[in-house]
Design a protein around this motif. Structure first.
Motif, PDB file in Angstrom:
ATOM      1  N   SER A 188       0.841  -1.197   0.000  1.00  0.00           N
ATOM      2  CA  SER A 188       0.000   0.000   0.000  1.00  0.00           C
ATOM      3  C   SER A 188       0.877   1.248   0.000  1.00  0.00           C
ATOM      4  CB  SER A 188      -0.906   0.001   1.229  1.00  0.00           C
ATOM      5  OG  SER A 188      -0.115   0.188   2.397  1.00  0.00           O
ATOM      6  N   VAL A 189       0.295   2.384  -0.346  1.00  0.00           N
ATOM      7  CA  VAL A 189       1.022   3.657  -0.265  1.00  0.00           C
ATOM      8  C   VAL A 189       1.448   3.927   1.176  1.00  0.00           C
ATOM      9  CG1 VAL A 189       0.703   6.165  -0.402  1.00  0.00           C
ATOM     10  CG2 VAL A 189       0.067   4.718  -2.334  1.00  0.00           C
ATOM     11  N   GLU A 190       0.612   3.535   2.136  1.00  0.00           N
ATOM     12  CA  GLU A 190       0.962   3.729   3.547  1.00  0.00           C
ATOM     13  C   GLU A 190       2.214   2.927   3.910  1.00  0.00           C
ATOM     14  OE1 GLU A 190      -2.606   5.402   2.773  1.00  0.00           O
ATOM     15  OE2 GLU A 190      -2.242   3.255   2.506  1.00  0.00           O
ATOM     16  N   ASP A 191       2.269   1.687   3.473  1.00  0.00           N
ATOM     17  CA  ASP A 191       3.439   0.859   3.743  1.00  0.00           C
ATOM     18  C   ASP A 191       4.680   1.457   3.075  1.00  0.00           C
ATOM     19  OD1 ASP A 191       4.922  -1.238   4.726  1.00  0.00           O
ATOM     20  OD2 ASP A 191       4.320  -2.654   3.178  1.00  0.00           O
ATOM     21  N   LEU A 192       4.517   1.924   1.853  1.00  0.00           N
ATOM     22  CA  LEU A 192       5.621   2.549   1.128  1.00  0.00           C
ATOM     23  C   LEU A 192       6.184   3.745   1.895  1.00  0.00           C
ATOM     24  CD1 LEU A 192       7.235   2.789  -1.607  1.00  0.00           C
ATOM     25  CD2 LEU A 192       5.434   4.399  -2.320  1.00  0.00           C
ATOM     26  N   LEU A 193       5.286   4.533   2.532  1.00  0.00           N
ATOM     27  CA  LEU A 193       5.688   5.750   3.232  1.00  0.00           C
ATOM     28  C   LEU A 193       5.939   5.522   4.729  1.00  0.00           C
ATOM     29  CD1 LEU A 193       3.189   8.277   1.587  1.00  0.00           C
ATOM     30  CD2 LEU A 193       5.577   7.868   0.980  1.00  0.00           C
ATOM     31  N   SER A 194       5.917   4.266   5.157  1.00  0.00           N
ATOM     32  CA  SER A 194       6.123   3.903   6.575  1.00  0.00           C
ATOM     33  C   SER A 194       5.108   4.595   7.478  1.00  0.00           C
ATOM     34  CB  SER A 194       7.557   4.276   7.013  1.00  0.00           C
ATOM     35  OG  SER A 194       8.512   3.589   6.230  1.00  0.00           O
ATOM     36  N   LEU A 195       3.839   4.566   7.049  1.00  0.00           N
ATOM     37  CA  LEU A 195       2.728   5.153   7.802  1.00  0.00           C
ATOM     38  C   LEU A 195       1.789   4.046   8.276  1.00  0.00           C
ATOM     39  CD1 LEU A 195       1.870   8.125   5.404  1.00  0.00           C
ATOM     40  CD2 LEU A 195       3.083   8.275   7.587  1.00  0.00           C
ATOM     41  N   PRO A 196       0.942   4.349   9.270  1.00  0.00           N
ATOM     42  CA  PRO A 196      -0.029   3.344   9.725  1.00  0.00           C
ATOM     43  C   PRO A 196      -0.966   2.929   8.590  1.00  0.00           C
ATOM     44  CG  PRO A 196       0.061   5.203  11.252  1.00  0.00           C
ATOM     45  CD  PRO A 196       0.855   5.602  10.054  1.00  0.00           C
ATOM     46  N   GLU A 197      -1.252   1.663   8.503  1.00  0.00           N
ATOM     47  CA  GLU A 197      -2.199   1.182   7.498  1.00  0.00           C
ATOM     48  C   GLU A 197      -3.594   1.733   7.793  1.00  0.00           C
ATOM     49  OE1 GLU A 197      -1.603  -0.222   4.784  1.00  0.00           O
ATOM     50  OE2 GLU A 197       0.318  -1.250   4.982  1.00  0.00           O
TER      51      GLU A 197
END
Length: 373
Positions: free
Chosen positions: A118-127
């Protein structure tokens, strides 16, 4: 990953009903869609909403920006390269935020899809997980139309409302009194003037003629008139929401010089994309400035999804969300499964956050039917 092709198109989808506020009346979307393709055949999509009265952009200016910088884009094949381009071209993006937003989104979506994350995983953000609650936004309709729209929102179960005002006191009073006859708590209502007054004194006089104590007022006077905002706040003690007056990180310096309780309306498109929006909300959090994650009228599910990245990462600092209208407003969305609010104004976004990239399946037939160069 290598970017095989990147294109930018104008997008025009008709509305089910006209939406009017003090700065514009809209009958269709006025957006741009970026489409990125990798050598492996994967596709990434992004959206920007140029607005002349917000950022000085148009669909044509977005296409001009794209053509000017197109030679750079194939080199933005990784997150580090993308961040570097944003940092090195800050002033350029300041003048073309919606254009860049569409391009950045498409590349982020493509990079994440290539990595199957996911974009969140790519940016090291919470899913993304759980549901998100949206605000009912009321335009400048005739009183019968306004009442019909209000009743629909109440039937759905909305509890948070944003009412557009025209500055014409008697007309606005009718809409506001009708609203407060159904909505028991005026603190659940905020007003949006879209820069209708030139002088702060006119705003103060107008607001003193209204009985309820509202949550806040958005953009009451001319864009970037921070001294005028100071006078309004001193007289009314009413928080002021900045939208058109806040579009970039450097403007925090101006806010700190004015002792006003500000709330920032952060829209991904006008801020210049996801990366810059995250940076701005992080700084707002540090300064204890509340944030509304807003939306341009006519956004598709692409920008709705991009906004969820911000809302998921900064839930505690966000006081309201706007948008997620999908086909409640649009005749068609570019995906067969639009992201839009449902019962009580809630959107359950868990499924979107579990898919690669932004998780939006774009229907090519619909895209081709409503886009053009």
């Amino acid at each position: 990953m290598k970017i095989k092709d990147l294109t930018l198109r104008k997008l025009s989808i008709p509305f089910r009903t006209a939406f009017k506020h003090a700065s514009a009346t809209r009958l269709e979307t006025e957006s741009v869609i970026a489409i990125a393709e990798s050598e492996s055949g994967k596709m990434g999509y992004g959206e920007g909403c140029p607005r002349s009265y917000v950022t000085g952009e148009s669909q044509e200016s977005c296409l001009q920006f794209f053509e000017k910088h197109k030679p750079d884009f194939p080199q933005l094949h990784g997150l580090n390269q993308l961040r570097e381009w944003v940092a090195q071209n800050r002033s350029t993006i300041d003048s073309n935020p919606a254009a860049w937003c569409s391009i950045e989104m498409a590349i982020l979506d493509l990079i994440a899809r290539e990595r199957n994350v996911s974009v969140e995983d790519l940016l090291s953000l919470p899913e993304i997980c759980g549901s998100f609650k949206y605000t009912a936004v009321m335009g400048l309709n005739s009183l019968p139309s306004f009442k019909k729209q209000l009743q629909r929102y109440l039937e759905i179960g909305f509890t948070d409302f944003k009412i557009k005002i025209s500055g014409k006191l008697e007309e606005d009073k009718e809409r506001i009194e009708l609203s407060t006859s159904f909505i028991n708590d005026p603190s659940k209502i905020r007003l949006d003037a879209n820069n209708v007054w030139d002088q702060p004194e006119d705003c103060i006089q107008y607001m003193e003629s209204l009985e309820p104590s509202f949550f806040a007022i958005e953009e009451p006077i001319s864009k970037n008139d921070f001294k005028g905002h100071k006078n309004i706040f001193a007289a009314l003690k009413l928080p002021i929401i900045l939208d058109e007056s806040f579009c970039r990180l450097s403007q925090f310096d101006e806010l700190q010089e004015v002792p006003v309780k500000f709330i920032l309306n952060i829209r991904v498109s006008k801020m210049g994309g996801i990366l810059r929006s995250l940076e701005i909300i992080q700084e707002a959090k540090r300064l204890n400035i509340p944030v509304i994650v807003g939306a341009q009228v006519g956004e598709t599910s692409l920008l709705t999804r991009a906004a969820l990245t911000l809302c998921s990462a900064f839930r505690d600092n966000i006081v309201a969300q706007e948008g997620a209208f999908g086909t409640h407003l649009l005749e068609y969305d570019i995906t067969p499964s639009p992201l839009m609010f449902g019962t009580k104004g809630n959107l359950n976004a868990s499924k979107a956050g579990q898919k690669p990239g932004l998780g939006i399946h774009v229907d090519s037939k619909t895209l081709n039917a409503f886009t053009f160069h």
